[in-house]
Design an enzyme around this catalytic site. Sequence first.
Site, PDB file in Angstrom:
ATOM      1  N   HIS A  18       0.839  -1.208   0.000  1.00 32.44           N
ATOM      2  CA  HIS A  18       0.000   0.000   0.000  1.00 32.44           C
ATOM      3  C   HIS A  18       0.875   1.259   0.000  1.00 32.44           C
ATOM      4  O   HIS A  18       0.614   2.205  -0.741  1.00 32.44           O
ATOM      5  CB  HIS A  18      -0.903   0.039   1.244  1.00 32.44           C
ATOM      6  CG  HIS A  18      -1.957  -1.032   1.283  1.00 32.44           C
ATOM      7  ND1 HIS A  18      -2.183  -1.815   2.382  1.00 32.44           N
ATOM      8  CD2 HIS A  18      -2.853  -1.437   0.354  1.00 32.44           C
ATOM      9  CE1 HIS A  18      -3.174  -2.657   2.140  1.00 32.44           C
ATOM     10  NE2 HIS A  18      -3.594  -2.450   0.906  1.00 32.44           N
ATOM     11  N   LYS A  42     -16.458  -6.895   5.143  1.00 36.53           N
ATOM     12  CA  LYS A  42     -15.315  -7.715   5.571  1.00 36.53           C
ATOM     13  C   LYS A  42     -15.155  -7.645   7.084  1.00 36.53           C
ATOM     14  O   LYS A  42     -15.414  -6.596   7.690  1.00 36.53           O
ATOM     15  CB  LYS A  42     -14.019  -7.188   4.949  1.00 36.53           C
ATOM     16  CG  LYS A  42     -13.852  -7.495   3.487  1.00 36.53           C
ATOM     17  CD  LYS A  42     -12.491  -7.026   3.023  1.00 36.53           C
ATOM     18  CE  LYS A  42     -12.322  -7.258   1.529  1.00 36.53           C
ATOM     19  NZ  LYS A  42     -11.090  -6.642   1.019  1.00 36.53           N
ATOM     20  N   ARG A  91      -1.637  -6.598  -8.528  1.00 40.08           N
ATOM     21  CA  ARG A  91      -0.420  -7.344  -8.219  1.00 40.08           C
ATOM     22  C   ARG A  91      -0.197  -8.474  -9.201  1.00 40.08           C
ATOM     23  O   ARG A  91       0.901  -8.735  -9.642  1.00 40.08           O
ATOM     24  CB  ARG A  91      -0.502  -7.938  -6.803  1.00 40.08           C
ATOM     25  CG  ARG A  91      -0.439  -6.919  -5.714  1.00 40.08           C
ATOM     26  CD  ARG A  91      -0.960  -7.448  -4.424  1.00 40.08           C
ATOM     27  NE  ARG A  91      -2.361  -7.819  -4.557  1.00 40.08           N
ATOM     28  CZ  ARG A  91      -3.144  -8.190  -3.567  1.00 40.08           C
ATOM     29  NH1 ARG A  91      -2.663  -8.287  -2.350  1.00 40.08           N
ATOM     30  NH2 ARG A  91      -4.410  -8.482  -3.773  1.00 40.08           N
ATOM     31  N   SER A 129      -3.095  -7.902   2.700  1.00 34.61           N
ATOM     32  CA  SER A 129      -3.442  -7.674   4.103  1.00 34.61           C
ATOM     33  C   SER A 129      -3.898  -8.975   4.751  1.00 34.61           C
ATOM     34  O   SER A 129      -3.625  -9.241   5.915  1.00 34.61           O
ATOM     35  CB  SER A 129      -4.562  -6.635   4.204  1.00 34.61           C
ATOM     36  OG  SER A 129      -4.101  -5.384   3.787  1.00 34.61           O
TER      37      SER A 129
HETATM   38  O1  PNS Z   1      -9.051  -2.996  -0.177  1.00 36.09           O
HETATM   39  P1  PNS Z   1     -10.324  -3.508  -0.783  1.00 36.09           P
HETATM   40  O2  PNS Z   1     -11.170  -4.150   0.295  1.00 36.09           O
HETATM   41  O3  PNS Z   1     -10.103  -4.412  -1.964  1.00 36.09           O
HETATM   42  O4  PNS Z   1     -11.132  -2.200  -1.310  1.00 36.09           O
HETATM   43  C1  PNS Z   1     -12.405  -2.336  -1.916  1.00 36.09           C
HETATM   44  C2  PNS Z   1     -13.062  -0.966  -2.129  1.00 36.09           C
HETATM   45  C3  PNS Z   1     -13.082  -0.169  -0.827  1.00 36.09           C
HETATM   46  C4  PNS Z   1     -12.272  -0.174  -3.157  1.00 36.09           C
HETATM   47  C5  PNS Z   1     -14.504  -1.202  -2.681  1.00 36.09           C
HETATM   48  O5  PNS Z   1     -15.125  -2.144  -1.875  1.00 36.09           O
HETATM   49  C6  PNS Z   1     -15.337   0.073  -2.689  1.00 36.09           C
HETATM   50  O6  PNS Z   1     -15.045   1.003  -3.399  1.00 36.09           O
HETATM   51  N1  PNS Z   1     -16.403   0.102  -1.868  1.00 36.09           N
HETATM   52  C7  PNS Z   1     -17.254   1.265  -1.706  1.00 36.09           C
HETATM   53  C8  PNS Z   1     -18.689   0.960  -2.140  1.00 36.09           C
HETATM   54  C9  PNS Z   1     -18.792   1.083  -3.643  1.00 36.09           C
HETATM   55  O7  PNS Z   1     -18.560   2.139  -4.214  1.00 36.09           O
HETATM   56  N2  PNS Z   1     -19.163  -0.030  -4.297  1.00 36.09           N
HETATM   57  C10 PNS Z   1     -19.262  -0.065  -5.742  1.00 36.09           C
HETATM   58  C11 PNS Z   1     -17.924  -0.357  -6.400  1.00 36.09           C
HETATM   59  S1  PNS Z   1     -17.197  -1.842  -5.780  1.00 36.09           S
END
Ligand code: PNS
Length: 169
Positions: A18, A42, A91, A129
């Site tokens: 990150h 999560k 990645r 993570s």
């Molecule tokens: O680190 P992660 O858990 O892979 O991040 C995921 C994240 C936070 C980018 C994604 O879950 C997100 O953007 N959530 C916010 C809700 C949203 O906008 N959902 C629609 C697109 S997934």
Amino acid sequence: MNKIAIYPGSFDPPTNGHIDLILRSSELFQRVVVAILRNTTKKCLLSVEERLELLKECTKNIPNVEVDAFDGLLVDYARVREAKHIIRGIRALTDFEYEFQIALLNRRLAPDIETIFFMPKEEHVYLSSKLVKEVALLGGNLDNFVPKPVSIYLNQKIKNFLHFYDTEG
Ligand code: PNS
């Protein structure tokens, strides 16, 4: 050109991967907002407040980086922050399908916001993570995987947790 970018994620915990991405994007954008999702489904080891503090500590020497948390849709948050770019890391091929799906969905919701993908340093490609949490919970050394403030914090948190179970049990 609008030069604010949002780097969203769970960051549970923040890893060297990150931080590598934050550094890369801070060189390209005038301002990078690292944004922790609050309403995640999560199960997280660290609270949002703990992650906010750790990310702030780990990025305190990068002047154009800010750490925040958000609720709801990412594109709505990006609009509030007047950001036109979303940063995500890829990645390996295994990330691609998920990231492609999110990026296209976000584009459908907000065609004016562009997702940009960064590749981490090769040495971070295997990092996640989820695996860091597993190593931490099993007492492994975290020094190669996470920034120092994160390894110190996680080690202490897990020590307290195990002590609680020892004394309660
Ligand atoms: O680190 P992660 O858990 O892979 O991040 C995921 C994240 C936070 C980018 C994604 O879950 C997100 O953007 N959530 C916010 C809700 C949203 O906008 N959902 C629609 C697109 S997934």
